[in-house]
Design a protein around this motif. Structure first.
Motif, PDB file in Angstrom:
ATOM      1  N   ASP A 115      42.083  17.662  48.559  1.00  0.00           N
ATOM      2  CA  ASP A 115      41.432  16.420  48.152  1.00  0.00           C
ATOM      3  C   ASP A 115      40.432  16.666  47.019  1.00  0.00           C
ATOM      4  OD1 ASP A 115      42.873  15.063  50.064  1.00  0.00           O
ATOM      5  OD2 ASP A 115      41.224  14.992  51.520  1.00  0.00           O
ATOM      6  N   LYS A 116      39.699  17.756  47.102  1.00  0.00           N
ATOM      7  CA  LYS A 116      38.735  18.088  46.050  1.00  0.00           C
ATOM      8  C   LYS A 116      39.442  18.385  44.736  1.00  0.00           C
ATOM      9  CE  LYS A 116      35.049  19.845  48.999  1.00  0.00           C
ATOM     10  NZ  LYS A 116      34.202  20.984  49.332  1.00  0.00           N
ATOM     11  N   VAL A 117      40.550  19.098  44.798  1.00  0.00           N
ATOM     12  CA  VAL A 117      41.315  19.412  43.589  1.00  0.00           C
ATOM     13  C   VAL A 117      41.852  18.125  42.962  1.00  0.00           C
ATOM     14  CG1 VAL A 117      43.417  20.514  42.714  1.00  0.00           C
ATOM     15  CG2 VAL A 117      41.933  21.753  44.302  1.00  0.00           C
ATOM     16  N   VAL A 118      42.391  17.244  43.788  1.00  0.00           N
ATOM     17  CA  VAL A 118      42.917  15.973  43.289  1.00  0.00           C
ATOM     18  C   VAL A 118      41.802  15.157  42.643  1.00  0.00           C
ATOM     19  CG1 VAL A 118      43.898  13.750  44.009  1.00  0.00           C
ATOM     20  CG2 VAL A 118      44.886  15.888  44.859  1.00  0.00           C
ATOM     21  N   GLU A 119      40.650  15.093  43.289  1.00  0.00           N
ATOM     22  CA  GLU A 119      39.520  14.340  42.733  1.00  0.00           C
ATOM     23  C   GLU A 119      39.075  14.945  41.404  1.00  0.00           C
ATOM     24  OE1 GLU A 119      36.837  11.455  42.091  1.00  0.00           O
ATOM     25  OE2 GLU A 119      38.414  11.499  43.623  1.00  0.00           O
ATOM     26  N   HIS A 120      39.015  16.246  41.333  1.00  0.00           N
ATOM     27  CA  HIS A 120      38.640  16.914  40.090  1.00  0.00           C
ATOM     28  C   HIS A 120      39.640  16.590  38.976  1.00  0.00           C
ATOM     29  CE1 HIS A 120      36.981  19.899  37.393  1.00  0.00           C
ATOM     30  NE2 HIS A 120      38.201  20.397  37.236  1.00  0.00           N
ATOM     31  N   LEU A 121      40.920  16.621  39.295  1.00  0.00           N
ATOM     32  CA  LEU A 121      41.946  16.295  38.298  1.00  0.00           C
ATOM     33  C   LEU A 121      41.836  14.846  37.836  1.00  0.00           C
ATOM     34  CD1 LEU A 121      45.043  18.191  39.751  1.00  0.00           C
ATOM     35  CD2 LEU A 121      43.727  18.765  37.695  1.00  0.00           C
ATOM     36  N   ARG A 122      41.543  13.934  38.755  1.00  0.00           N
ATOM     37  CA  ARG A 122      41.358  12.526  38.383  1.00  0.00           C
ATOM     38  C   ARG A 122      40.174  12.362  37.435  1.00  0.00           C
ATOM     39  NH1 ARG A 122      42.397  10.241  44.371  1.00  0.00           N
ATOM     40  NH2 ARG A 122      44.646   9.986  44.193  1.00  0.00           N
ATOM     41  N   GLU A 123      39.079  13.031  37.752  1.00  0.00           N
ATOM     42  CA  GLU A 123      37.899  12.964  36.888  1.00  0.00           C
ATOM     43  C   GLU A 123      38.201  13.548  35.512  1.00  0.00           C
ATOM     44  OE1 GLU A 123      34.786  14.938  39.016  1.00  0.00           O
ATOM     45  OE2 GLU A 123      34.609  13.330  40.502  1.00  0.00           O
ATOM     46  N   TYR A 124      38.936  14.632  35.483  1.00  0.00           N
ATOM     47  CA  TYR A 124      39.286  15.266  34.216  1.00  0.00           C
ATOM     48  C   TYR A 124      40.188  14.353  33.376  1.00  0.00           C
ATOM     49  CZ  TYR A 124      40.833  18.723  30.825  1.00  0.00           C
ATOM     50  OH  TYR A 124      41.110  19.381  29.665  1.00  0.00           O
ATOM     51  N   LEU A 125      41.151  13.718  34.015  1.00  0.00           N
ATOM     52  CA  LEU A 125      42.032  12.792  33.302  1.00  0.00           C
ATOM     53  C   LEU A 125      41.244  11.595  32.763  1.00  0.00           C
ATOM     54  CD1 LEU A 125      45.197  12.842  35.597  1.00  0.00           C
ATOM     55  CD2 LEU A 125      44.969  13.817  33.298  1.00  0.00           C
ATOM     56  N   GLU A 126      40.298  11.108  33.527  1.00  0.00           N
ATOM     57  CA  GLU A 126      39.447  10.007  33.070  1.00  0.00           C
ATOM     58  C   GLU A 126      38.619  10.442  31.863  1.00  0.00           C
ATOM     59  OE1 GLU A 126      38.063   6.281  32.671  1.00  0.00           O
ATOM     60  OE2 GLU A 126      39.649   6.938  34.046  1.00  0.00           O
ATOM     61  N   TYR A 127      38.112  11.657  31.908  1.00  0.00           N
ATOM     62  CA  TYR A 127      37.361  12.213  30.786  1.00  0.00           C
ATOM     63  C   TYR A 127      38.248  12.274  29.537  1.00  0.00           C
ATOM     64  CZ  TYR A 127      35.329  15.792  27.775  1.00  0.00           C
ATOM     65  OH  TYR A 127      34.858  16.477  26.686  1.00  0.00           O
ATOM     66  N   LEU A 128      39.477  12.734  29.682  1.00  0.00           N
ATOM     67  CA  LEU A 128      40.396  12.812  28.547  1.00  0.00           C
ATOM     68  C   LEU A 128      40.701  11.426  27.977  1.00  0.00           C
ATOM     69  CD1 LEU A 128      42.948  15.542  29.737  1.00  0.00           C
ATOM     70  CD2 LEU A 128      41.085  15.788  28.068  1.00  0.00           C
TER      71      LEU A 128
ATOM     72  N   GLN B 139      39.766   7.387  23.704  1.00  0.00           N
ATOM     73  CA  GLN B 139      39.232   6.091  23.305  1.00  0.00           C
ATOM     74  C   GLN B 139      38.140   6.250  22.250  1.00  0.00           C
ATOM     75  OE1 GLN B 139      40.446   3.099  24.184  1.00  0.00           O
ATOM     76  NE2 GLN B 139      39.045   2.221  22.701  1.00  0.00           N
ATOM     77  N   TRP B 140      37.262   7.241  22.437  1.00  0.00           N
ATOM     78  CA  TRP B 140      36.214   7.509  21.460  1.00  0.00           C
ATOM     79  C   TRP B 140      36.835   7.893  20.113  1.00  0.00           C
ATOM     80  CZ3 TRP B 140      31.545   6.831  19.797  1.00  0.00           C
ATOM     81  CH2 TRP B 140      31.026   7.679  18.830  1.00  0.00           C
ATOM     82  N   ASN B 141      37.810   8.774  20.124  1.00  0.00           N
ATOM     83  CA  ASN B 141      38.461   9.207  18.889  1.00  0.00           C
ATOM     84  C   ASN B 141      39.122   8.038  18.170  1.00  0.00           C
ATOM     85  OD1 ASN B 141      37.667  11.867  19.221  1.00  0.00           O
ATOM     86  ND2 ASN B 141      39.534  12.441  20.293  1.00  0.00           N
ATOM     87  N   LEU B 142      39.768   7.174  18.916  1.00  0.00           N
ATOM     88  CA  LEU B 142      40.411   6.002  18.327  1.00  0.00           C
ATOM     89  C   LEU B 142      39.361   5.066  17.726  1.00  0.00           C
ATOM     90  CD1 LEU B 142      42.985   4.383  17.810  1.00  0.00           C
ATOM     91  CD2 LEU B 142      42.682   3.362  20.078  1.00  0.00           C
ATOM     92  N   SER B 143      38.287   4.832  18.442  1.00  0.00           N
ATOM     93  CA  SER B 143      37.216   3.975  17.933  1.00  0.00           C
ATOM     94  C   SER B 143      36.627   4.553  16.654  1.00  0.00           C
ATOM     95  CB  SER B 143      36.112   3.809  18.975  1.00  0.00           C
ATOM     96  OG  SER B 143      36.587   3.132  20.100  1.00  0.00           O
TER      97      SER B 143
END
Length: 64
Positions: A10-23, A28-32
């Motif tokens: 569960d911790k690994v999955v949560e970490h991966l979700r956070e990382y994907l959100e960061y990406l 979005q920042w780069n596009l803006s």
């Protein structure tokens, strides 16, 4: 990953979700930035011209 305890999975999955959100945020920042880059260049050029022409004045920012 299946061999890990469920809590660790569960911790690994949560970490991966956070990382994907960061990406996604970075994309979005780069596009803006790409969409506004030409406007920023033009504003900087205009500021340089105004400074050279003596039309610009320093900002009086009083941070208290």
């Amino acid at each position: 990953m299946e061999s890990l305890p469920e809590t660790l999975q569960d911790k690994v999955v949560e970490h991966l979700r956070e990382y994907l959100e960061y990406l996604r945020d970075q994309d979005q920042w780069n596009l803006s930035f790409q969409n506004t880059q030409q406007s920023l260049i033009m504003a900087a050029q205009r500021a340089k011209q105004e400074i050279s022409a003596g039309k610009a004045q320093p900002l009086d920012i009083d941070i208290a």
